[in-house]
Design an enzyme around this catalytic site. Structure first.
Site, PDB file in Angstrom:
ATOM      1  N   ASP A  94     -26.172 -31.990   0.146  1.00  9.05           N
ATOM      2  CA  ASP A  94     -26.307 -30.726  -0.573  1.00  9.05           C
ATOM      3  C   ASP A  94     -26.355 -31.017  -2.072  1.00  9.05           C
ATOM      4  OD1 ASP A  94     -26.572 -28.119  -1.243  1.00  9.05           O
ATOM      5  OD2 ASP A  94     -24.651 -27.451  -0.436  1.00  9.05           O
ATOM      6  N   ASN A 201     -18.556 -23.927   3.638  1.00 12.59           N
ATOM      7  CA  ASN A 201     -17.586 -23.619   2.575  1.00 12.59           C
ATOM      8  C   ASN A 201     -18.208 -22.850   1.405  1.00 12.59           C
ATOM      9  OD1 ASN A 201     -19.083 -25.668   1.485  1.00 12.59           O
ATOM     10  ND2 ASN A 201     -17.362 -26.995   0.984  1.00 12.59           N
ATOM     11  N   LEU A 204     -19.092 -16.340  -2.057  1.00 13.34           N
ATOM     12  CA  LEU A 204     -19.248 -15.495  -3.228  1.00 13.34           C
ATOM     13  C   LEU A 204     -17.933 -14.709  -3.294  1.00 13.34           C
ATOM     14  CD1 LEU A 204     -22.454 -13.334  -3.679  1.00 13.34           C
ATOM     15  CD2 LEU A 204     -20.339 -12.880  -4.857  1.00 13.34           C
ATOM     16  N   HIS A 323     -21.597 -30.151  -8.698  1.00 17.14           N
ATOM     17  CA  HIS A 323     -20.619 -31.157  -8.262  1.00 17.14           C
ATOM     18  C   HIS A 323     -21.138 -32.142  -7.207  1.00 17.14           C
ATOM     19  CE1 HIS A 323     -18.624 -27.601  -5.925  1.00 17.14           C
ATOM     20  NE2 HIS A 323     -19.463 -28.179  -5.136  1.00 17.14           N
ATOM     21  N   GLY A 373     -10.803 -22.730  -5.344  1.00 18.25           N
ATOM     22  CA  GLY A 373      -9.803 -22.961  -4.301  1.00 18.25           C
ATOM     23  C   GLY A 373     -10.425 -22.627  -2.958  1.00 18.25           C
ATOM     24  N   HIS A 398     -13.374 -31.297  -7.883  1.00 14.99           N
ATOM     25  CA  HIS A 398     -14.341 -30.210  -7.652  1.00 14.99           C
ATOM     26  C   HIS A 398     -13.780 -29.108  -6.768  1.00 14.99           C
ATOM     27  CE1 HIS A 398     -14.864 -31.468  -3.558  1.00 14.99           C
ATOM     28  NE2 HIS A 398     -15.966 -30.799  -3.362  1.00 14.99           N
TER      29      HIS A 398
END
Lengths: 475, 148
Positions: A94, A201, A204, A323, A373, A398
């Site tokens: 990704d 994961n 929004l 990241h 988180g 990250h």
């Protein structure tokens, strides 16, 4: 974690000799408590990266390090332009998975009663989940533009504002994109998915600023206590996944051609300057730009939803960080300025005030470092410090980092229970699949506060604000 | 990667613990059976195959000098087809020929995604090359880690 030496309270060294062929030592930045959660396989992966040609100083793992493929998640390594390599194992599938934070001028107390409505509206407005395709219906030409110009293209198409661009890492479009290195197959996967959140994961989230640790920097970032913020976490979707897959095949042949001995096939790589390396870099940049465009479009739809209920509200971009990416950066190595290919795999750039890459608005304090988180735990905004340059090539963690496998999570929790538990804490959740909720239960991650504290205590980035979730839309 | 099972006890595939991703081993009396079982393992990580009807079929043809690379490409092709065809798959048949290079002819049965019936557990983004292995001991065995 045998054979690891403690350097200080938050730094452990994997010595040369931990495995054969290491060119540099490994450095794992964790506290004593987090060290217990680092799997032996993660240490092996840190050591594996240390065997790659041209690696500079250390093979590093950030405090959220966990088992990945190729590099560990949370892995950082820099390679000399002369004699070094580039590897998709240090970027991931990704490409430019990243985080964007919008700050509103709304206070939580005025938004709280509408959280349910807003989350439902965001869930409808931003396509998410498996097999989701965009509202966008991008043409092939538009896709090429997105690959080349990222967020800049999105702004030209009417998504977001020109002013947003300076508040993105790389201004939302990294130079060096070469669409010729993107296969028809990657285009086929990427085209319908532009403007989608994805699953897993990715999320929004509507948040409230719960605590300010540094008033002065928070002011610079436009953050205040009780404020509503929105965090968007997603990446380059099928385009990035396929670009990585395609180039991994090419690079696994390149290691034979260039006689590079790699301990893990996912660390397939090519010498910098070789056609294979150039080709991967050109394709990777396309995916990175696609991801910036994607987050730009999603931010635009988020603004539209908010303005439906709060017509005068402004949602300005605090920052957008990548990241999962490899970038060309200049760093001081033993007193000499060198151009390095810095790989960050599940790690965030954390540049301090001395770096020209930090946008003008934040130049006095350093770049915002965004650490999401999990669904139920706080996210953090930190500020990059110049100290990070000498410790981690200007990098920080990250996220929180997984501690429980997805299958174990599904065995341990049901999506319904996770949702109910979050609701009890006042957090509204919408997701396309209940299993996805179970997989992403807050308990499967390390406590985000512990991870952030290590970064803060090492002085590589400083805590600025703590954001707590009010509502989450997930794939 | 030992498979202590004898011929009679061979299981088609098994999942192994992995913190962030999905790891599996698939077995076969022949490389064809191993590749078909690996495809089943990959897809079962996403959707319960019992909910999928093989209403349509897709054909795959691949060629590579190396069986391991061919296996990687076969599994990657299934991820590609899943996304680009918006389809879920439950039956996999593989024919292999070796004549200097390996040639694979695959037939995949499945249907278009119907979110009412197909409950997804994971989205497989890609097949990683991390610890990717094809080996023959008592049986053929393929080990893979999927990025989810």
């Amino acid at each position: 974690m045998a054979d690891i030496n403690k350097i200080n309270d938050n730094t452990y060294e994997v010595p040369i000799g931990y495995r054969p062929g290491m060119r540099v030592p490994g450095r794992i930045f964790v506290s004593a408590a987090l060290r217990e959660m680092v799997e032996p396989g993660t240490v092996d992966q840190v050591a594996n990266v240390a065997t790659l040609p041209g690696i500079v100083k250390y093979s590093m793992a950030m405090p959220d390090a966990h088992l990945g493929y190729g590099f560990p998640i949370g892995g950082v390594a820099a390679f000399r332009e002369d004699g070094g390599v580039i590897s998709p194992g240090g970027v991931g599938f990704d490409i430019n998975c990243g985080v964007r934070l919008l700050r509103s001028d709304l206070e939580a107390k005025s938004v709280q009663p509408l959280i349910n409505t807003l989350i439902n509206a965001l869930f409808e407005a931003v396509p998410s989940g498996l097999g989701a395709t965009g509202r966008l219906h991008a043409t092939d030409k538009q896709l090429t533009e997105a690959f080349i110009s990222g967020s800049k293209w999105a702004v030209e198409e009417g998504y977001g504002f020109e002013a947003d661009l300076t508040h993105c890492e790389e201004n939302g479009h990294m130079p060096g994109a070469d669409p010729a290195q993107v296969s028809v197959r990657a285009r086929k996967r990427g085209r319908p998915q532009l403007g989608t959140l994805g699953s897993g994961n990715h999320f929004l989230e509507i948040q409230r600023v719960e605590e300010i640790f540094d008033e002065e920097v928070a002011k610079k970032f436009g953050l205040f206590k009780g404020q509503i913020t929105v965090m968007i976490h997603c990446g380059s979707r099928g385009a990035g996944h396929q670009i990585c897959t395609d180039h991994l095949e090419v690079l696994s042949k390149a290691v034979k051609k260039y006689n590079i001995d790699i301990p893990d096939k996912q660390l397939a790589c090519a010498p910098l300057g070789s056609p294979e390396a150039d080709s991967y870099f050109g394709g990777m940049v396309c995916a990175a730009n696609y991801a910036w465009a994607n987050r730009h479009i999603i931010a635009h739809w988020t603004r539209e939803v908010f303005n439906r209920y709060f017509p005068d509200a402004n949602l300005d971009l605090v920052y957008d960080v990548a990241h999962n990416v490899a970038k060309i950066e200049e760093h001081d190595v033993d007193g000499k300025r060198e151009r390095l290919y810095v790989h960050r795999k599940g790690a965030t750039r954390a540049f301090g005030p001395s770096r020209s890459e930090v946008p003008e608005a934040y130049r006095k304090v350093g770049q915002p470092v965004l650490i999401p988180g999990s669904m139920g735990t706080p996210s953090y905004v930190l500020c990059g410090n110049d100290r990070a340059l000498s410790v981690t090539f200007g990098s920080a963690c990250h996220g929180a980092g997984r501690v429980m496998s997805r299958s174990q999570a599904i065995r341990s929790f049901t999506g319904k229970d996770v949702q109910a538990a979050l609701n009890r804490e006042g957090i509204v959740v919408r997701a396309t699949s209940p299993n996805m909720l179970a997989e992403e239960a807050p308990q499967v991650y390390k406590p985000s506060g512990d991870v952030v504290d290590v970064v803060h205590n090492l002085g590589i980035a400083t805590k600025v604000a703590k954001l707590v979730p009010l509502g989450v839309s997930k794939g | 990667m030992s498979s202590a099972r004898n011929n009679n006890e061979m299981i088609p595939f098994e999942y192994l613990e992995h913190t962030a991703d999905v790891k599996f081993r698939a077995f076969g009396h022949s490389p064809e059976e191993m590749l078909a079982n690996a495809a089943s393992a990959l897809f079962k990580a996403m959707v319960d195959p019992a909910t999928i009807q093989a209403k349509e079929s897709w054909k795959v043809e691949l060629e590579d000098e190396d069986l391991e690379t061919l296996a990687y490409r076969w599994l990657s092709e299934i991820v590609f087809l899943f996304e680009t065809e918006s389809a879920v798959f439950s039956t996999f048949t593989v024919l292999l020929k070796e004549n200097g290079t390996w040639k694979l002819q695959g037939e995949i049965g499945g249907e278009r995604i119907d979110l009412e019936r197909h409950a997804f557990e994971n989205e497989v983004k890609a097949v990683t090359m991390h610890q990717f292995q094809v080996k023959k001991n008592d049986h053929w065995c393929l080990q893979a880690i999927l990025d989810v």
